[in-house]
Design a protein around this motif. Structure first.
Motif, mmCIF file in Angstrom:
data_model
loop_
_atom_site.group_PDB
_atom_site.id
_atom_site.type_symbol
_atom_site.label_atom_id
_atom_site.label_comp_id
_atom_site.label_asym_id
_atom_site.label_seq_id
_atom_site.Cartn_x
_atom_site.Cartn_y
_atom_site.Cartn_z
ATOM 1 N N GLN A 45 -3.304 -3.241 -15.323
ATOM 2 C CA GLN A 45 -4.529 -3.197 -16.113
ATOM 3 C C GLN A 45 -5.149 -1.803 -16.095
ATOM 4 O O GLN A 45 -5.685 -1.347 -17.096
ATOM 5 C CB GLN A 45 -5.560 -4.197 -15.571
ATOM 6 C CG GLN A 45 -5.228 -5.625 -15.878
ATOM 7 C CD GLN A 45 -6.198 -6.592 -15.223
ATOM 8 O OE1 GLN A 45 -6.792 -6.300 -14.180
ATOM 9 N NE2 GLN A 45 -6.359 -7.757 -15.814
ATOM 10 N N THR A 46 -5.076 -1.140 -14.964
ATOM 11 C CA THR A 46 -5.701 0.168 -14.816
ATOM 12 C C THR A 46 -4.878 1.269 -15.462
ATOM 13 O O THR A 46 -5.426 2.198 -16.054
ATOM 14 C CB THR A 46 -5.913 0.481 -13.316
ATOM 15 O OG1 THR A 46 -6.581 -0.616 -12.695
ATOM 16 C CG2 THR A 46 -6.747 1.724 -13.132
ATOM 17 N N GLY A 70 2.399 -0.968 -0.315
ATOM 18 C CA GLY A 70 2.416 -1.070 -1.771
ATOM 19 C C GLY A 70 1.781 -2.335 -2.291
ATOM 20 O O GLY A 70 0.846 -2.296 -3.080
ATOM 21 N N LEU A 71 2.301 -3.472 -1.858
ATOM 22 C CA LEU A 71 1.843 -4.746 -2.418
ATOM 23 C C LEU A 71 0.615 -5.315 -1.727
ATOM 24 O O LEU A 71 -0.099 -6.128 -2.298
ATOM 25 C CB LEU A 71 2.980 -5.771 -2.385
ATOM 26 C CG LEU A 71 4.190 -5.422 -3.252
ATOM 27 C CD1 LEU A 71 5.239 -6.507 -3.146
ATOM 28 C CD2 LEU A 71 3.773 -5.214 -4.696
ATOM 29 N N TYR A 72 0.384 -4.901 -0.496
ATOM 30 C CA TYR A 72 -0.769 -5.432 0.228
ATOM 31 C C TYR A 72 -1.879 -4.395 0.394
ATOM 32 O O TYR A 72 -2.731 -4.533 1.252
ATOM 33 C CB TYR A 72 -0.330 -6.014 1.577
ATOM 34 C CG TYR A 72 0.268 -7.391 1.411
ATOM 35 C CD1 TYR A 72 -0.535 -8.515 1.405
ATOM 36 C CD2 TYR A 72 1.627 -7.560 1.209
ATOM 37 C CE1 TYR A 72 -0.002 -9.776 1.223
ATOM 38 C CE2 TYR A 72 2.181 -8.812 1.024
ATOM 39 C CZ TYR A 72 1.358 -9.918 1.034
ATOM 40 O OH TYR A 72 1.888 -11.168 0.835
ATOM 41 N N ALA A 73 -1.887 -3.357 -0.455
ATOM 42 C CA ALA A 73 -2.989 -2.394 -0.450
ATOM 43 C C ALA A 73 -4.270 -3.127 -0.829
ATOM 44 O O ALA A 73 -4.275 -3.960 -1.738
ATOM 45 C CB ALA A 73 -2.712 -1.273 -1.440
ATOM 46 N N GLY A 74 -5.337 -2.847 -0.131
ATOM 47 C CA GLY A 74 -6.609 -3.494 -0.429
ATOM 48 C C GLY A 74 -6.751 -4.882 0.150
ATOM 49 O O GLY A 74 -7.659 -5.627 -0.220
ATOM 50 N N THR A 75 -5.873 -5.245 1.095
ATOM 51 C CA THR A 75 -5.914 -6.596 1.660
ATOM 52 C C THR A 75 -7.187 -6.849 2.472
ATOM 53 O O THR A 75 -7.780 -7.922 2.359
ATOM 54 C CB THR A 75 -4.672 -6.851 2.536
ATOM 55 O OG1 THR A 75 -3.517 -6.741 1.705
ATOM 56 C CG2 THR A 75 -4.693 -8.235 3.163
ATOM 57 N N ILE A 138 -13.985 -2.318 -4.300
ATOM 58 C CA ILE A 138 -13.276 -1.537 -3.277
ATOM 59 C C ILE A 138 -11.796 -1.906 -3.263
ATOM 60 O O ILE A 138 -10.929 -1.044 -3.196
ATOM 61 C CB ILE A 138 -13.914 -1.748 -1.893
ATOM 62 C CG1 ILE A 138 -15.330 -1.177 -1.881
ATOM 63 C CG2 ILE A 138 -13.066 -1.114 -0.793
ATOM 64 C CD1 ILE A 138 -16.159 -1.606 -0.695
ATOM 65 N N LYS A 139 -11.494 -3.196 -3.337
ATOM 66 C CA LYS A 139 -10.105 -3.660 -3.335
ATOM 67 C C LYS A 139 -9.323 -3.059 -4.501
ATOM 68 O O LYS A 139 -8.227 -2.536 -4.323
ATOM 69 C CB LYS A 139 -10.048 -5.186 -3.410
ATOM 70 C CG LYS A 139 -8.630 -5.739 -3.533
ATOM 71 C CD LYS A 139 -8.618 -7.167 -4.000
ATOM 72 C CE LYS A 139 -9.133 -7.317 -5.373
ATOM 73 N NZ LYS A 139 -8.197 -7.538 -6.449
ATOM 74 N N CYS A 140 -9.903 -3.081 -5.692
ATOM 75 C CA CYS A 140 -9.215 -2.541 -6.872
ATOM 76 C C CYS A 140 -9.002 -1.037 -6.747
ATOM 77 O O CYS A 140 -7.952 -0.518 -7.133
ATOM 78 C CB CYS A 140 -10.004 -2.858 -8.146
ATOM 79 S SG CYS A 140 -9.976 -4.601 -8.583
ATOM 80 N N GLN A 141 -9.973 -0.328 -6.183
ATOM 81 C CA GLN A 141 -9.809 1.111 -5.990
ATOM 82 C C GLN A 141 -8.670 1.406 -5.019
ATOM 83 O O GLN A 141 -7.894 2.340 -5.239
ATOM 84 C CB GLN A 141 -11.112 1.734 -5.484
ATOM 85 C CG GLN A 141 -12.189 1.774 -6.553
ATOM 86 C CD GLN A 141 -13.523 2.232 -6.015
ATOM 87 O OE1 GLN A 141 -13.828 2.090 -4.838
ATOM 88 N NE2 GLN A 141 -14.352 2.770 -6.900
ATOM 89 N N LEU A 142 -8.544 0.627 -3.970
ATOM 90 C CA LEU A 142 -7.452 0.825 -3.016
ATOM 91 C C LEU A 142 -6.099 0.490 -3.639
ATOM 92 O O LEU A 142 -5.104 1.163 -3.372
ATOM 93 C CB LEU A 142 -7.676 -0.019 -1.757
ATOM 94 C CG LEU A 142 -8.809 0.439 -0.847
ATOM 95 C CD1 LEU A 142 -9.076 -0.593 0.240
ATOM 96 C CD2 LEU A 142 -8.485 1.791 -0.232
#
Length: 158
Positions: A45-46, A70-75, A138-142
């Motif tokens: 989306q970004t 990679g996949l768990y960034a912003g967990t 914050i999660k989306c930014q990470l």
């Protein structure tokens, strides 16, 4: 009479605590199961121009950042957000049902109409949104940090 109302308050508190804990555990489970797909969704989306679809985004994220980074960034913010959202949602729903009962003069939550239950759900979701929005940002930014950094390094200053 006072003993009966004290027992009712204790029962409501116990029910609220159980709902709060159930919501917290549910929030944790949702994050661990859905975080990889959420990360791919946020990246696509970004930065839609960077990826040729979901599979390409998944493959490149794994190649560039690995499974966990990679996949768990912003967990961590996602867990905080979902625990807060679901625990508030679960706890508030019971209280909102009682509030709707009072407004509609319904004797018990078991007798609430579908519209009454939907109204209680709406009110509970309204309260839970105050816990979700800041941590979701914050999660989306990470999750998109790598792409943001890449775009920043490719921008030339004039």
């Amino acid at each position: 009479m006072a003993h009966g109302s004290s027992s009712n308050i204790d029962g409501n508190l116990k029910s609220g605590v159980i709902d709060f804990i159930a919501g917290s555990l549910g929030g944790i489970a949702v994050v661990y199961v859905g975080q990889p797909l959420d990360t791919v969704k946020v990246k696509m989306q970004t930065f839609p121009q960077l990826y040729n679809g979901m599979y390409d985004c998944l493959k490149r994220t794994l190649k560039n950042d690995g499974f966990y980074r990679g996949l768990y960034a912003g967990t961590t913010p996602a867990i905080m957000a979902n625990v807060a959202e679901n625990s508030v949602l679960f706890a508030a729903y019971g209280y909102c049902q009682k509030f709707v009962c009072t407004l509609t003069e319904t004797e018990s939550v078991d007798q609430l109409s579908t519209l009454g239950n939907a109204s209680a759900g709406f009110l509970a979701a309204f309260f839970s949104s105050f816990t979700l929005c800041p941590t979701e940002l914050i999660k989306c930014q990470l999750q998109a940090m790598r792409e943001v950094n890449l775009q920043g390094s490719q921008t030339t200053v004039r």
